[in-house]
Write a protein that holds these residues in place. Structure first.
Motif, PDB file in Angstrom:
ATOM      1  N   MET A 196       0.476  -1.337   0.069  1.00 38.86           N
ATOM      2  CA  MET A 196       0.106  -0.300   0.314  1.00 38.86           C
ATOM      3  C   MET A 196       0.578   1.426   0.057  1.00 38.86           C
ATOM      4  O   MET A 196       2.161   1.227   0.929  1.00 38.86           O
ATOM      5  N   SER A 197       0.715   2.114  -0.286  1.00 32.26           N
ATOM      6  CA  SER A 197       2.000   3.658  -1.205  1.00 32.26           C
ATOM      7  C   SER A 197       1.212   4.261   0.459  1.00 32.26           C
ATOM      8  O   SER A 197      -0.190   4.605   0.505  1.00 32.26           O
ATOM      9  N   MET A 198       2.135   5.042   0.391  1.00 32.55           N
ATOM     10  CA  MET A 198       1.738   5.722   1.737  1.00 32.55           C
ATOM     11  C   MET A 198       1.597   7.153   0.866  1.00 32.55           C
ATOM     12  O   MET A 198       2.622   8.023   1.047  1.00 32.55           O
ATOM     13  N   ASP A 199       0.374   7.259   0.452  1.00 35.68           N
ATOM     14  CA  ASP A 199       0.561   8.488   0.132  1.00 35.68           C
ATOM     15  C   ASP A 199      -0.574   9.725   1.266  1.00 35.68           C
ATOM     16  O   ASP A 199      -1.655   9.127   1.194  1.00 35.68           O
ATOM     17  N   TYR A 200       0.471  10.529   1.299  1.00 32.14           N
ATOM     18  CA  TYR A 200      -0.242  11.636   2.323  1.00 32.14           C
ATOM     19  C   TYR A 200      -1.775  12.391   1.544  1.00 32.14           C
ATOM     20  O   TYR A 200      -2.660  12.859   2.158  1.00 32.14           O
ATOM     21  N   LEU A 201      -1.660  12.800   0.315  1.00 28.61           N
ATOM     22  CA  LEU A 201      -3.126  13.338  -0.254  1.00 28.61           C
ATOM     23  C   LEU A 201      -4.297  12.218  -0.311  1.00 28.61           C
ATOM     24  O   LEU A 201      -4.258  11.004  -1.208  1.00 28.61           O
TER      25      LEU A 201
END
Ligand code: 3PG
Length: 409
Positions: A1-6
């Motif tokens: 899972m990507s750690m994208d804060y967006l």
């Protein structure tokens, strides 16, 4: 899972997130700038920590849900604020912490804050608030009218108390210590409270109800003792400089059952935090925290009428923050103070309305005929505006007001 804060356009549950709006000035594009804030203030840092698991990110990572023009909206999971200790210092360390110093952001301003009820319920809120002050002073509708004893420092207790008495005889409902006066050798707190209380009792016997806010801004470990000294000597109101003392000092007073008087909150030092339109924390955010922490009255500005710098739209927002619905917290009395005099009352009240405490230090003590005349002039100005009569017209039959207008207008 990507750690994208967006997480653009994600609807955040306002009960599960502390939601902040910031304006940002930066060479970075606004999305990247928002991510810098979200990662720095939740689970990230300048590089990817090998210790950051997907699970930790998913649970505790902040989310950037809007990033447009110069604005970002960031939600911090409520669990990031959990635990029995921490309070407003911890809230500020997250939503207004390292982000202000990030080199990649030339300026960041925290412009709004939405708190979940489940966090707000941990705070005392005002015990008296606007309505409580009105009840104590038996002044249900008109603005409260006050003064700040001047000079700021230097008067000994008896002369200080005499100023308060003169102000009361002139019709003022409120007076206060100035923000720089606490317990100096020339006017120790205990003596000052004693002398002022005697005069307030005398005014009461003479049929006039008035309160005076005593400044007990001091170290964390001393503030409750200072409150005791003031209360044992008859204080009817306490005052704190909330930004120099810190929010916990205010909250400690508001939560202490023995502090059974309203707390007047001064904002000395706020200009360092609120004045730069590109950086810092807006006054409405400070006002929200003061309301949570238990302030009963708060200085929020004079809408450009006085001596202090004003951003009118922020001042109006502060007014809304103090007087609008805010969870179940009582309303806070907005205080307009700084460079006011009787001639500015119409201009001020056109914006403030009647739910305001109008205060003048120089605008009372600088009256050509002294403090009592200055207090009468300020009272007359408020009465004139409340009756819908122009100040100059009212002054025809009120000499104190006339002299004040002649001097300052
Ligand atoms: C304040 O506490 O707001 C200031 O001391 C106001 O003083 P002034 O009315 O003389 O500007």
């Amino acid at each position: 899972m990507s750690m994208d804060y967006l997480a653009l356009d994600e609807e955040l549950d306002p009960e599960e997130y502390v939601i902040c709006e910031y304006t940002v000035k930066s060479d970075l594009d606004i999305k990247t700038a928002g991510v810098r804030i979200a990662e720095e203030e939740s689970t990230g840092t300048w590089t990817h920590p090998t210790t950051l698991s997907d699970d930790i990110f998913q649970r505790y990572g902040a989310k950037v849900t809007e990033a447009k023009n110069d604005k970002v909206r960031i939600g911090y999971p409520v669990i990031d604020f959990s635990g029995d200790i921490g309070g407003i210092p911890q809230i500020l360390s997250i939503i207004a912490g390292n982000l202000f110093g990030l080199d990649s952001l030339e300026g960041v301003r925290l412009v709004n804050l939405e708190m979940p009820s489940k966090l707000v319920k941990n705070y005392p809120g005002p015990r008296f608030g606007l309505e409580g002050l009105r009840t104590i002073l038996n002044r249900p509708k008109k603005p409260l009218v006050g003064t700040i004893v001047k000079p700021k420092i230097g008067l000994p207790p008896k002369e200080f108390a005499d100023y308060v008495y003169q102000a009361g005889k002139g019709g003022l409902t409120n007076s206060k210590d100035d923000e720089t006066l606490v317990d100096q050798d020339f006017c120790p707190l205990e003596d000052r409270v004693n002398c002022v209380s005697e005069k307030l009792d005398l005014l009461q016997e003479e049929g006039h109800q008035m309160i005076h806010a005593h400044n007990i801004s001091t170290n964390a470990h001393e503030i409750l003792d200072a409150a005791d000294i003031a209360l044992e000597n008859g204080a009817r109101q306490l005052m704190v400089d909330v930004l120099t003392v810190g929010f916990p000092g205010l909250q400690a007073l508001a939560e202490d059952p023995s502090v059974d008087v309203p707390i007047h909150v001064h904002r000395a030092m706020h200009g360092a935090i609120t004045k730069n339109p590109d950086h810092g924390i807006s006054m409405p955010v400070i006002a929200k925290l003061v309301r949570m922490a238990g302030g009963d009255a708060l200085h929020t500005g004079t809408y450009g009428a006085g001596k202090m710098h004003a951003d009118i739209s922020e001042e109006l927002f502060s007014k809304e923050v103090l007087l609008g619905e805010e969870h179940d917290l009582k309303k806070v009395m907005p205080v307009s103070s700084g460079g006011l005099h009787p001639g500015l009352v119409q201009e001020l009240m056109d914006v403030s309305g009647k739910d305001v405490q109008i205060q003048a230090g120089g605008g009372v003590s600088g009256h050509p005929d002294g403090v009592m005349a200055g207090a009468k002039a300020l009272t007359q100005a408020v009465d004139a505006v409340c009756s819908g009569i122009g100040l100059r017209e009212y002054a025809k039959e009120h000499t104190e007001l006339k002299k004040a207008l002649d001097k300052w207008m």
